[in-house]
Design a protein around this motif. Structure first.
Motif, PDB file in Angstrom:
ATOM      1  N   VAL A 141       0.833  -1.208   0.000  1.00  0.00           N
ATOM      2  CA  VAL A 141       0.000   0.000   0.000  1.00  0.00           C
ATOM      3  C   VAL A 141       0.861   1.249   0.000  1.00  0.00           C
ATOM      4  CG1 VAL A 141      -1.889  -1.169   1.220  1.00  0.00           C
ATOM      5  CG2 VAL A 141      -0.137   0.073   2.530  1.00  0.00           C
ATOM      6  N   GLU A 142       0.221   2.375  -0.279  1.00  0.00           N
ATOM      7  CA  GLU A 142       0.834   3.696  -0.144  1.00  0.00           C
ATOM      8  C   GLU A 142      -0.254   4.673   0.252  1.00  0.00           C
ATOM      9  OE1 GLU A 142       2.549   4.417  -3.941  1.00  0.00           O
ATOM     10  OE2 GLU A 142       0.645   4.543  -4.996  1.00  0.00           O
ATOM     11  N   ILE A 143       0.156   5.865   0.652  1.00  0.00           N
ATOM     12  CA  ILE A 143      -0.804   6.892   1.055  1.00  0.00           C
ATOM     13  C   ILE A 143      -0.867   7.946  -0.043  1.00  0.00           C
ATOM     14  CG2 ILE A 143      -1.487   8.538   2.838  1.00  0.00           C
ATOM     15  CD1 ILE A 143      -1.237   5.588   3.751  1.00  0.00           C
ATOM     16  N   LYS A 144      -2.053   8.120  -0.608  1.00  0.00           N
ATOM     17  CA  LYS A 144      -2.282   9.206  -1.563  1.00  0.00           C
ATOM     18  C   LYS A 144      -2.560  10.458  -0.737  1.00  0.00           C
ATOM     19  CE  LYS A 144      -4.908  10.257  -5.755  1.00  0.00           C
ATOM     20  NZ  LYS A 144      -6.024   9.814  -6.648  1.00  0.00           N
ATOM     21  N   VAL A 145      -1.565  11.339  -0.665  1.00  0.00           N
ATOM     22  CA  VAL A 145      -1.557  12.425   0.321  1.00  0.00           C
ATOM     23  C   VAL A 145      -2.487  13.559  -0.097  1.00  0.00           C
ATOM     24  CG1 VAL A 145      -0.114  14.109   1.523  1.00  0.00           C
ATOM     25  CG2 VAL A 145       0.787  11.830   1.027  1.00  0.00           C
ATOM     26  N   ALA A 146      -3.281  14.012   0.893  1.00  0.00           N
ATOM     27  CA  ALA A 146      -4.172  15.158   0.688  1.00  0.00           C
ATOM     28  C   ALA A 146      -3.659  16.394   1.420  1.00  0.00           C
ATOM     29  CB  ALA A 146      -5.580  14.819   1.165  1.00  0.00           C
ATOM     30  N   ALA A 147      -2.871  16.203   2.471  1.00  0.00           N
ATOM     31  CA  ALA A 147      -2.349  17.343   3.242  1.00  0.00           C
ATOM     32  C   ALA A 147      -0.978  16.982   3.797  1.00  0.00           C
ATOM     33  CB  ALA A 147      -3.298  17.703   4.375  1.00  0.00           C
ATOM     34  N   LEU A 148      -0.068  17.941   3.757  1.00  0.00           N
ATOM     35  CA  LEU A 148       1.299  17.757   4.257  1.00  0.00           C
ATOM     36  C   LEU A 148       1.652  18.921   5.165  1.00  0.00           C
ATOM     37  CD1 LEU A 148       4.299  16.730   4.244  1.00  0.00           C
ATOM     38  CD2 LEU A 148       4.599  18.027   2.122  1.00  0.00           C
ATOM     39  N   GLU A 149       2.198  18.606   6.343  1.00  0.00           N
ATOM     40  CA  GLU A 149       2.676  19.629   7.274  1.00  0.00           C
ATOM     41  C   GLU A 149       4.117  19.301   7.661  1.00  0.00           C
ATOM     42  OE1 GLU A 149       1.775  21.435  11.755  1.00  0.00           O
ATOM     43  OE2 GLU A 149       0.373  20.008  10.836  1.00  0.00           O
ATOM     44  N   ILE A 150       4.993  20.285   7.474  1.00  0.00           N
ATOM     45  CA  ILE A 150       6.380  20.108   7.905  1.00  0.00           C
ATOM     46  C   ILE A 150       6.461  20.487   9.379  1.00  0.00           C
ATOM     47  CG2 ILE A 150       8.769  20.876   7.614  1.00  0.00           C
ATOM     48  CD1 ILE A 150       8.135  21.385   4.659  1.00  0.00           C
ATOM     49  N   LEU A 151       6.673  19.498  10.242  1.00  0.00           N
ATOM     50  CA  LEU A 151       6.737  19.748  11.685  1.00  0.00           C
ATOM     51  C   LEU A 151       8.099  20.295  12.102  1.00  0.00           C
ATOM     52  CD1 LEU A 151       4.934  16.512  12.942  1.00  0.00           C
ATOM     53  CD2 LEU A 151       3.958  18.789  12.637  1.00  0.00           C
ATOM     54  N   ASN A 152       9.125  19.906  11.370  1.00  0.00           N
ATOM     55  CA  ASN A 152      10.465  20.407  11.678  1.00  0.00           C
ATOM     56  C   ASN A 152      11.392  20.088  10.510  1.00  0.00           C
ATOM     57  OD1 ASN A 152      12.614  21.528  13.097  1.00  0.00           O
ATOM     58  ND2 ASN A 152      12.039  20.513  15.013  1.00  0.00           N
ATOM     59  N   ALA A 153      12.097  21.096  10.054  1.00  0.00           N
ATOM     60  CA  ALA A 153      13.101  20.880   9.005  1.00  0.00           C
ATOM     61  C   ALA A 153      14.350  20.261   9.620  1.00  0.00           C
ATOM     62  CB  ALA A 153      13.436  22.198   8.326  1.00  0.00           C
ATOM     63  N   ALA A 154      15.214  19.703   8.788  1.00  0.00           N
ATOM     64  CA  ALA A 154      16.422  19.044   9.291  1.00  0.00           C
ATOM     65  C   ALA A 154      17.616  19.365   8.412  1.00  0.00           C
ATOM     66  CB  ALA A 154      16.205  17.532   9.341  1.00  0.00           C
ATOM     67  N   LYS A 155      18.774  19.513   9.050  1.00  0.00           N
ATOM     68  CA  LYS A 155      20.019  19.609   8.304  1.00  0.00           C
ATOM     69  C   LYS A 155      20.327  18.262   7.669  1.00  0.00           C
ATOM     70  CE  LYS A 155      23.481  21.439  10.556  1.00  0.00           C
ATOM     71  NZ  LYS A 155      24.400  21.712  11.680  1.00  0.00           N
ATOM     72  N   LEU A 156      21.154  18.267   6.647  1.00  0.00           N
ATOM     73  CA  LEU A 156      21.578  17.019   6.030  1.00  0.00           C
ATOM     74  C   LEU A 156      22.417  16.233   7.045  1.00  0.00           C
ATOM     75  CD1 LEU A 156      21.603  15.409   3.336  1.00  0.00           C
ATOM     76  CD2 LEU A 156      23.860  16.428   2.916  1.00  0.00           C
ATOM     77  N   PRO A 157      22.022  15.002   7.379  1.00  0.00           N
ATOM     78  CA  PRO A 157      22.765  14.230   8.385  1.00  0.00           C
ATOM     79  C   PRO A 157      24.214  14.001   7.959  1.00  0.00           C
ATOM     80  CG  PRO A 157      20.666  13.180   7.857  1.00  0.00           C
ATOM     81  CD  PRO A 157      20.880  14.255   6.841  1.00  0.00           C
ATOM     82  N   PRO A 158      25.121  13.856   8.928  1.00  0.00           N
ATOM     83  CA  PRO A 158      26.539  13.644   8.603  1.00  0.00           C
ATOM     84  C   PRO A 158      26.829  12.239   8.067  1.00  0.00           C
ATOM     85  CG  PRO A 158      26.209  13.610  10.977  1.00  0.00           C
ATOM     86  CD  PRO A 158      24.901  14.024  10.375  1.00  0.00           C
ATOM     87  N   PHE A 159      25.861  11.338   8.132  1.00  0.00           N
ATOM     88  CA  PHE A 159      25.999  10.009   7.537  1.00  0.00           C
ATOM     89  C   PHE A 159      24.611   9.518   7.156  1.00  0.00           C
ATOM     90  CE2 PHE A 159      25.899   9.573  12.166  1.00  0.00           C
ATOM     91  CZ  PHE A 159      24.848   8.696  12.363  1.00  0.00           C
ATOM     92  N   LEU A 160      24.566   8.497   6.315  1.00  0.00           N
ATOM     93  CA  LEU A 160      23.289   7.965   5.852  1.00  0.00           C
ATOM     94  C   LEU A 160      22.560   7.247   6.976  1.00  0.00           C
ATOM     95  CD1 LEU A 160      24.167   6.457   2.339  1.00  0.00           C
ATOM     96  CD2 LEU A 160      22.689   8.425   2.807  1.00  0.00           C
ATOM     97  N   ILE A 161      21.281   7.585   7.152  1.00  0.00           N
ATOM     98  CA  ILE A 161      20.456   6.882   8.131  1.00  0.00           C
ATOM     99  C   ILE A 161      19.861   5.670   7.415  1.00  0.00           C
ATOM    100  CG2 ILE A 161      18.643   7.102   9.864  1.00  0.00           C
ATOM    101  CD1 ILE A 161      20.906   9.108  10.234  1.00  0.00           C
ATOM    102  N   GLU A 162      20.708   4.691   7.166  1.00  0.00           N
ATOM    103  CA  GLU A 162      20.329   3.476   6.453  1.00  0.00           C
ATOM    104  C   GLU A 162      20.894   2.281   7.224  1.00  0.00           C
ATOM    105  OE1 GLU A 162      18.570   3.341   3.696  1.00  0.00           O
ATOM    106  OE2 GLU A 162      18.772   5.287   2.673  1.00  0.00           O
ATOM    107  N   ASP A 163      20.365   1.080   6.924  1.00  0.00           N
ATOM    108  CA  ASP A 163      20.890  -0.125   7.565  1.00  0.00           C
ATOM    109  C   ASP A 163      22.391  -0.245   7.311  1.00  0.00           C
ATOM    110  OD1 ASP A 163      18.272  -0.505   8.191  1.00  0.00           O
ATOM    111  OD2 ASP A 163      18.073  -2.468   7.247  1.00  0.00           O
ATOM    112  N   GLU A 164      22.804  -0.028   6.077  1.00  0.00           N
ATOM    113  CA  GLU A 164      24.223   0.006   5.727  1.00  0.00           C
ATOM    114  C   GLU A 164      24.623   1.463   5.569  1.00  0.00           C
ATOM    115  OE1 GLU A 164      26.198  -2.587   5.645  1.00  0.00           O
ATOM    116  OE2 GLU A 164      24.544  -3.968   6.085  1.00  0.00           O
ATOM    117  N   THR A 165      25.289   1.992   6.578  1.00  0.00           N
ATOM    118  CA  THR A 165      25.600   3.419   6.591  1.00  0.00           C
ATOM    119  C   THR A 165      27.023   3.675   6.127  1.00  0.00           C
ATOM    120  OG1 THR A 165      25.661   5.397   7.993  1.00  0.00           O
ATOM    121  CG2 THR A 165      26.330   3.326   9.006  1.00  0.00           C
TER     122      THR A 165
END
Length: 581
Positions: free
Chosen positions: A92-116
């Protein structure tokens, strides 16, 4: 509420629902007419769909978000055209009707992935970001589940969880204490507990016959992969029991954990005496996932003119199966390995049992092929095997050969992290000699009881006295250790005497405990498990750092908050601590 569902729970049964999700942006993909965003929380990932043709403004807003932005979306659950079977929400996926940015973020210093792409130092500096990665988060979820199962098991066995003090007094035995200055008592210090040992014994005197605590402990010692300055113990004590009762109950707890958390049914744990562990493996925590037990060769190799063997207290070796084809370079690598300062061996002798049945050694000048055949018989070697032999003082050479055995186990792929080999090691020596202080120290701690039949040896042969002590070892790692305690004042005083305490020193340090024994102390004993080590074994990790939320590095520093740190002159003055320029 910012969300109606988590990012890991929606599936094909939720089609058509209006939902609100909140979380972090894992990644965003702009395909022109459509934009896709993966939103993540600790429960999982859900794909979001933004359609330019249906809502251009919303699609443009979606293009403004980037990795790790915190967002909230509302939309309808629809079926994905390109399904992802690798995640629970992949249908499934969500067909978005409304988006709210609760907080912006700086680019992380490393990948937030399983293999970083982040190195360990960088990830420890930004540990709060590292904790967003699945492998690290899953380790903490595993830790939580194990703690819950431990509490369930012990509660069902009538144990009571009792908190003991963190600010206690410093004692001279064991590792170095972390000390805390007392502002209200100038010149005096608390210590942080290395263990709640004396308090849990006092709880037994108090009639709490089954106590446990999952507790922080502290030791100011050099660090390594399985040590941290602060660590967690599963601390337990029982009254009116014998050693066998403790082994059975806590073997049961360990088997319960493997069954409920990992779905693994373990057989009954074998027992091994300390002397046998040292003779066969050179370690009191042997890794029994694989063989290569030690073979002693004194009777076969001495008196043949080879000075290294003739002058050695012990000649001992292991048989490496299938390694006769090792090249000279590979054997030299093994020799270099054991010559490292951490191991300190002077050399290595080898004998090949070639596939054609012939035997060849590095000391053929001194030993005939008939001699080598006797070696092969002693090792139970077969054609294709390689015999590796070391010589030296008994205690030292056993420890060195243990390191070689473990190295060979790694090289031959025998240390399978999905295989678990638990073992109780029992009948430890009560005392061990320390060359630096020229006196005996307690191998476990001063409150461990000697075997009743060995008490008479305390005066004449203290090194031969056995303790009512036991360790639980899994895959070569000590997971837990404990003992039956001394509960009689006179025997405790005798123990302190043999540890070099004067009566005055013993009374000053431990008088409160010996006094308590005079008010009816029951027979008691206990065990403490290294919780961090236990979780790391369940997680298949060599280091305990990744099962601790905010660990220290090898220098004992928390590089995220920059601790330890200096304090102000005002604070030092309040604590009556003088500084020098």
């Amino acid at each position: 509420m910012h969300r109606t569902h988590t990012c890991g729970e929606l599936n094909i049964n939720d089609l058509g629902k209006e939902v609100t999700l909140a979380g972090w942006v894992q990644k965003a993909r702009d395909l022109g007419g459509m934009t896709f965003i993966d939103i993540r929380d600790r429960y999982g990932i859900t794909q979001l769909l933004f359609n330019m043709d249906e809502n251009a403004d919303l699609c443009e807003q979606a293009r403004q978000v980037s990795r790790e932005f915190v967002i909230k979306v509302t939309g309808k659950v629809v079926e994905r055209t390109n399904k992802n079977p690798k995640i629970p929400t992949g249908d499934v996926e969500i067909k978005v009707a409304a988006l709210e940015i609760l907080n912006a973020a700086k680019l992380p210093p490393f990948l937030i992935e399983d293999e970083t792409d982040g190195g360990e130092d960088l990830r420890m500096k930004y540990r709060y970001l590292d904790l967003r990665r699945n492998p690290v988060r899953n380790n903490l979820v595993l830790r939580h589940k194990m703690a819950q199962e431990i509490r369930k098991y012990l509660d069902a066995q009538n144990f009571i969880e009792v908190e003991t003090p963190v600010l206690i007094k410093s004692t001279p035995e064991g590792a170095r204490d972390f000390v805390v200055p007392s502002r209200m008592n100038p010149g005096e210090f608390y210590a942080l507990p290395q263990s709640p040992q004396t308090f849990k014994q006092l709880l037994m005197v108090s009639g709490f016959d089954r106590y446990f605590q999952i507790v922080k402990c502290f030791r100011d010692e050099d660090l390594r992969a399985d040590r941290q300055p602060e660590f967690t113990q599963i601390d337990c004590e029982m009254s009116f029991i014998e050693q066998e009762d403790i082994l059975n109950l806590f073997e049961g707890m360990t088997r319960h954990l493997f069954s409920t958390v990992k779905g693994i049914q373990l057989e009954e744990f074998p027992r091994m005496a300390y002397n046998d562990a040292m003779r066969l493996y050179g370690s009191d925590k042997p890794d029994t996932r694989f063989g290569m037990q030690f073979t002693e060769l004194n009777d076969l190799v001495k008196g043949k003119g080879f000075p290294v063997f003739d002058g050695a207290e012990l000649v001992v070796g292991i048989n490496a199966p299938g390694c006769a084809a090792y090249t000279r370079k590979q054997v030299d690598e093994l020799t270099d390995f054991i010559k490292r300062p951490q191991i300190g061996a002077t050399g290595l002798v080898y004998a090949r049992y070639n596939p054609d049945g012939s035997l060849k050694s590095s000391v053929d000048k001194f030993y005939s092929e008939d001699d080598l055949k006797k070696w092969a018989e002693a090792f139970k070697a077969e054609p294709g095997d390689l015999m590796l032999i070391m010589a030296g003082p008994t205690e030292k050479v056993r420890k060195q050969l243990n390191e070689l055995r473990l190295e060979m186990g790694s090289r031959l792929g025998l240390k399978d992290k999905n295989k678990f080999a638990p073992l109780w090691v029992v009948d430890f020596p009560l005392l061990e000699w320390d060359e630096d202080s020229q006196r005996y120290h307690a191998m476990h701690h001063p409150f461990t009881s000697p075997k009743p039949e060995d008490i008479a040896l305390l005066d004449s042969k203290p090194g031969e006295v056995r303790a009512n002590a036991y360790d639980l070892v899994i895959n070569g790692t000590e997971i837990g250790g404990g003992s039956i305690r001394i509960h009689d004042r006179s025997l405790q005083a005798l123990m302190f005497k043999h540890l070099g305490f004067s009566e005055e020193e013993a009374q000053k340090q431990f008088g409160f405990l010996m006094d308590a024994f005079e008010y009816g102390a029951p027979p008691h004993g206990g065990i403490a498990f290294g919780f961090d080590r236990l979780v790391s074994i369940f997680a298949g990790l060599d280091s305990i750092r990744d099962v601790i939320a905010f660990p220290k590095n090898n220098s004992g520093r928390d590089v995220m908050i920059d601790s330890p740190s200096s304090i102000s002159d005002e604070q030092l003055k309040e604590l009556n601590i003088k500084t020098t320029v």
